[in-house]
Design a protein around this motif. Structure first.
Motif, PDB file in Angstrom:
ATOM      1  N   LEU A  53      -5.114   9.265   5.071  1.00  0.00           N
ATOM      2  CA  LEU A  53      -5.149   8.881   3.657  1.00  0.00           C
ATOM      3  C   LEU A  53      -3.768   8.495   3.136  1.00  0.00           C
ATOM      4  CD1 LEU A  53      -7.690  11.376   2.049  1.00  0.00           C
ATOM      5  CD2 LEU A  53      -7.971   8.942   2.488  1.00  0.00           C
ATOM      6  N   VAL A  54      -2.717   9.074   3.692  1.00  0.00           N
ATOM      7  CA  VAL A  54      -1.358   8.678   3.311  1.00  0.00           C
ATOM      8  C   VAL A  54      -1.179   7.202   3.649  1.00  0.00           C
ATOM      9  CG1 VAL A  54       1.099   9.076   3.687  1.00  0.00           C
ATOM     10  CG2 VAL A  54      -0.478  11.026   3.635  1.00  0.00           C
ATOM     11  N   ARG A  55      -1.570   6.830   4.863  1.00  0.00           N
ATOM     12  CA  ARG A  55      -1.489   5.428   5.284  1.00  0.00           C
ATOM     13  C   ARG A  55      -2.318   4.536   4.352  1.00  0.00           C
ATOM     14  NH1 ARG A  55      -0.324   2.463   9.671  1.00  0.00           N
ATOM     15  NH2 ARG A  55       0.167   4.284  10.919  1.00  0.00           N
ATOM     16  N   GLU A  56      -3.524   4.982   4.051  1.00  0.00           N
ATOM     17  CA  GLU A  56      -4.425   4.179   3.209  1.00  0.00           C
ATOM     18  C   GLU A  56      -3.844   3.954   1.817  1.00  0.00           C
ATOM     19  OE1 GLU A  56      -8.734   4.833   1.124  1.00  0.00           O
ATOM     20  OE2 GLU A  56      -8.562   5.432   3.232  1.00  0.00           O
ATOM     21  N   LEU A  57      -3.387   5.017   1.167  1.00  0.00           N
ATOM     22  CA  LEU A  57      -2.871   4.851  -0.195  1.00  0.00           C
ATOM     23  C   LEU A  57      -1.568   4.071  -0.237  1.00  0.00           C
ATOM     24  CD1 LEU A  57      -5.174   6.695  -1.171  1.00  0.00           C
ATOM     25  CD2 LEU A  57      -3.532   7.606  -2.796  1.00  0.00           C
ATOM     26  N   LEU A  58      -0.648   4.339   0.686  1.00  0.00           N
ATOM     27  CA  LEU A  58       0.613   3.600   0.684  1.00  0.00           C
ATOM     28  C   LEU A  58       0.407   2.130   1.032  1.00  0.00           C
ATOM     29  CD1 LEU A  58       3.098   6.176   2.233  1.00  0.00           C
ATOM     30  CD2 LEU A  58       2.855   5.511  -0.176  1.00  0.00           C
ATOM     31  N   GLY A  59      -0.747   1.784   1.595  1.00  0.00           N
ATOM     32  CA  GLY A  59      -1.092   0.393   1.868  1.00  0.00           C
ATOM     33  C   GLY A  59      -1.674  -0.324   0.669  1.00  0.00           C
ATOM     34  N   GLN A  60      -1.880   0.404  -0.425  1.00  0.00           N
ATOM     35  CA  GLN A  60      -2.413  -0.176  -1.655  1.00  0.00           C
ATOM     36  C   GLN A  60      -1.282  -0.386  -2.665  1.00  0.00           C
ATOM     37  OE1 GLN A  60      -5.427   2.547  -3.019  1.00  0.00           O
ATOM     38  NE2 GLN A  60      -6.602   2.384  -1.126  1.00  0.00           N
ATOM     39  N   PRO A  61      -1.499  -1.217  -3.687  1.00  0.00           N
ATOM     40  CA  PRO A  61      -0.461  -1.400  -4.707  1.00  0.00           C
ATOM     41  C   PRO A  61      -0.081  -0.071  -5.364  1.00  0.00           C
ATOM     42  CG  PRO A  61      -2.130  -3.097  -4.924  1.00  0.00           C
ATOM     43  CD  PRO A  61      -2.652  -2.093  -3.915  1.00  0.00           C
ATOM     44  N   GLY A  62       1.204   0.245  -5.320  1.00  0.00           N
ATOM     45  CA  GLY A  62       1.681   1.506  -5.897  1.00  0.00           C
ATOM     46  C   GLY A  62       1.921   1.419  -7.386  1.00  0.00           C
ATOM     47  N   GLU A  63       2.316   0.246  -7.867  1.00  0.00           N
ATOM     48  CA  GLU A  63       2.553   0.026  -9.291  1.00  0.00           C
ATOM     49  C   GLU A  63       3.478   1.075  -9.892  1.00  0.00           C
ATOM     50  OE1 GLU A  63      -1.608   0.047 -10.315  1.00  0.00           O
ATOM     51  OE2 GLU A  63      -1.739  -2.132 -10.069  1.00  0.00           O
ATOM     52  N   GLY A  64       4.513   1.472  -9.129  1.00  0.00           N
ATOM     53  CA  GLY A  64       5.496   2.426  -9.632  1.00  0.00           C
ATOM     54  C   GLY A  64       5.048   3.873  -9.619  1.00  0.00           C
ATOM     55  N   ARG A  65       3.923   4.154  -8.962  1.00  0.00           N
ATOM     56  CA  ARG A  65       3.434   5.542  -8.922  1.00  0.00           C
ATOM     57  C   ARG A  65       4.176   6.374  -7.882  1.00  0.00           C
ATOM     58  NH1 ARG A  65      -2.694   4.922  -7.743  1.00  0.00           N
ATOM     59  NH2 ARG A  65      -1.867   3.157  -6.562  1.00  0.00           N
ATOM     60  N   VAL A  66       3.981   7.691  -7.982  1.00  0.00           N
ATOM     61  CA  VAL A  66       4.505   8.639  -7.010  1.00  0.00           C
ATOM     62  C   VAL A  66       3.312   9.261  -6.293  1.00  0.00           C
ATOM     63  CG1 VAL A  66       5.787  10.783  -6.669  1.00  0.00           C
ATOM     64  CG2 VAL A  66       6.563   9.129  -8.387  1.00  0.00           C
ATOM     65  N   LEU A  67       3.315   9.185  -4.968  1.00  0.00           N
ATOM     66  CA  LEU A  67       2.256   9.783  -4.168  1.00  0.00           C
ATOM     67  C   LEU A  67       2.598  11.244  -3.913  1.00  0.00           C
ATOM     68  CD1 LEU A  67      -0.391   9.488  -2.651  1.00  0.00           C
ATOM     69  CD2 LEU A  67       0.938   8.757  -0.644  1.00  0.00           C
ATOM     70  N   VAL A  68       1.747  12.140  -4.381  1.00  0.00           N
ATOM     71  CA  VAL A  68       1.922  13.578  -4.185  1.00  0.00           C
ATOM     72  C   VAL A  68       0.926  14.000  -3.109  1.00  0.00           C
ATOM     73  CG1 VAL A  68       1.721  15.849  -5.252  1.00  0.00           C
ATOM     74  CG2 VAL A  68       2.701  13.935  -6.551  1.00  0.00           C
ATOM     75  N   VAL A  69       1.457  14.514  -2.001  1.00  0.00           N
ATOM     76  CA  VAL A  69       0.629  14.857  -0.850  1.00  0.00           C
ATOM     77  C   VAL A  69       0.642  16.365  -0.634  1.00  0.00           C
ATOM     78  CG1 VAL A  69       0.230  14.501   1.618  1.00  0.00           C
ATOM     79  CG2 VAL A  69       1.192  12.639   0.223  1.00  0.00           C
ATOM     80  N   ASP A  90       7.052  -1.671   0.412  1.00  0.00           N
ATOM     81  CA  ASP A  90       6.475  -3.022   0.324  1.00  0.00           C
ATOM     82  C   ASP A  90       5.400  -3.128  -0.754  1.00  0.00           C
ATOM     83  OD1 ASP A  90       8.132  -3.702   2.440  1.00  0.00           O
ATOM     84  OD2 ASP A  90       6.521  -3.628   3.947  1.00  0.00           O
ATOM     85  N   ASN A  91       4.732  -2.024  -1.047  1.00  0.00           N
ATOM     86  CA  ASN A  91       3.628  -2.043  -2.010  1.00  0.00           C
ATOM     87  C   ASN A  91       3.995  -1.470  -3.376  1.00  0.00           C
ATOM     88  OD1 ASN A  91       1.400  -3.299  -0.541  1.00  0.00           O
ATOM     89  ND2 ASN A  91       1.689  -1.596   0.874  1.00  0.00           N
ATOM     90  N   GLY A  92       5.276  -1.239  -3.625  1.00  0.00           N
ATOM     91  CA  GLY A  92       5.720  -0.883  -4.968  1.00  0.00           C
ATOM     92  C   GLY A  92       5.548   0.572  -5.376  1.00  0.00           C
ATOM     93  N   TRP A  93       5.538   1.495  -4.426  1.00  0.00           N
ATOM     94  CA  TRP A  93       5.499   2.918  -4.761  1.00  0.00           C
ATOM     95  C   TRP A  93       6.908   3.378  -5.131  1.00  0.00           C
ATOM     96  CZ3 TRP A  93       1.157   5.971  -5.025  1.00  0.00           C
ATOM     97  CH2 TRP A  93      -0.033   5.380  -4.593  1.00  0.00           C
ATOM     98  N   ALA A  94       7.009   4.264  -6.121  1.00  0.00           N
ATOM     99  CA  ALA A  94       8.319   4.786  -6.530  1.00  0.00           C
ATOM    100  C   ALA A  94       8.783   5.896  -5.599  1.00  0.00           C
ATOM    101  CB  ALA A  94       8.258   5.312  -7.965  1.00  0.00           C
ATOM    102  N   GLY A  95       7.841   6.681  -5.082  1.00  0.00           N
ATOM    103  CA  GLY A  95       8.242   7.794  -4.237  1.00  0.00           C
ATOM    104  C   GLY A  95       7.067   8.554  -3.663  1.00  0.00           C
ATOM    105  N   VAL A  96       7.422   9.538  -2.825  1.00  0.00           N
ATOM    106  CA  VAL A  96       6.459  10.424  -2.191  1.00  0.00           C
ATOM    107  C   VAL A  96       6.989  11.846  -2.301  1.00  0.00           C
ATOM    108  CG1 VAL A  96       5.304  11.056  -0.027  1.00  0.00           C
ATOM    109  CG2 VAL A  96       5.768   8.641  -0.525  1.00  0.00           C
ATOM    110  N   LEU A  97       6.150  12.747  -2.791  1.00  0.00           N
ATOM    111  CA  LEU A  97       6.448  14.176  -2.768  1.00  0.00           C
ATOM    112  C   LEU A  97       5.517  14.784  -1.730  1.00  0.00           C
ATOM    113  CD1 LEU A  97       7.951  16.637  -3.981  1.00  0.00           C
ATOM    114  CD2 LEU A  97       5.992  16.883  -5.532  1.00  0.00           C
ATOM    115  N   MET A  98       6.093  15.270  -0.623  1.00  0.00           N
ATOM    116  CA  MET A  98       5.317  15.731   0.524  1.00  0.00           C
ATOM    117  C   MET A  98       5.427  17.246   0.672  1.00  0.00           C
ATOM    118  SD  MET A  98       3.433  14.983   3.144  1.00  0.00           S
ATOM    119  CE  MET A  98       3.576  13.200   3.203  1.00  0.00           C
ATOM    120  N   TYR A  99       4.310  17.927   0.434  1.00  0.00           N
ATOM    121  CA  TYR A  99       4.248  19.367   0.686  1.00  0.00           C
ATOM    122  C   TYR A  99       3.901  19.542   2.159  1.00  0.00           C
ATOM    123  CZ  TYR A  99       3.125  24.310  -0.008  1.00  0.00           C
ATOM    124  OH  TYR A  99       3.091  25.683   0.066  1.00  0.00           O
TER     125      TYR A  99
END
Length: 164
Positions: A53-69, A90-99
């Protein structure tokens, strides 16, 4: 709805201004990305030792969002590496917070992406497509809700509700 603080706002200043509304993460995360200071609306994933799912979401437009995993705090395998981090860039994510853990830390440190995680490990995760996205997740004494705002910098990680 009030405008969220700017992406360059310091977490300490945000805390001072929104003390009664803010959530503050326990100081368990290390900085790995090229951007130490990052912010954006939260998108969530809950998965354990499977980064499909990390791969799937980061492959989508991030629009400046932060992915919290929420990877369950596992220290047994990496849930993000340089290839997926580059997808995020490449898809415009601002960041990733990985637990959980990441790998390819040297390469990720040169990318224009905020990445905070618990540690590094060279072992990759399995890919079975197991997990869920779009639901609130809780770790580090914070409930991360999709759409709320996350701010991260040298001092830590805070969240603010989207509907303050």
């Amino acid at each position: 709805m009030p405008t969220p603080p700017t992406s360059l706002a310091k977490t300490a200043d945000i805390y001072d201004e929104f003390e009664t509304q803010i959530q503050v993460c326990e100081p368990i995360f290390r900085d790995f990305g090229g951007h130490i200071r990052f912010s954006g609306p939260i998108a969530t994933i809950k998965c354990h030792e499977d980064n499909s799912l990390v791969r799937e979401l980061l492959g989508q437009p991030g629009e400046g969002r932060v992915l919290v995993v929420d990877a369950g705090g596992s220290l047994r395998c990496a849930m993000l590496g340089d290839i997926l981090a580059q997808k995020g860039v490449d898809n415009g994510w601002a960041g990733v917070l990985m637990y959980g853990c990441i790998r390819d830390a040297k390469e990720i440190s040169g990318m224009p992406l905020g990445v905070k995680a618990l540690a590094t490990i060279p072992k990759k995760s399995v890919k079975k497509g197991v997990g869920e996205s779009g639901s609130p997740v809780t770790f580090a004494q914070v409930e991360f809700r999709p759409g709320d705002w996350l701010y991260a910098d040298e001092d830590g990680v805070v969240t603010l509700p989207a509907n303050r």
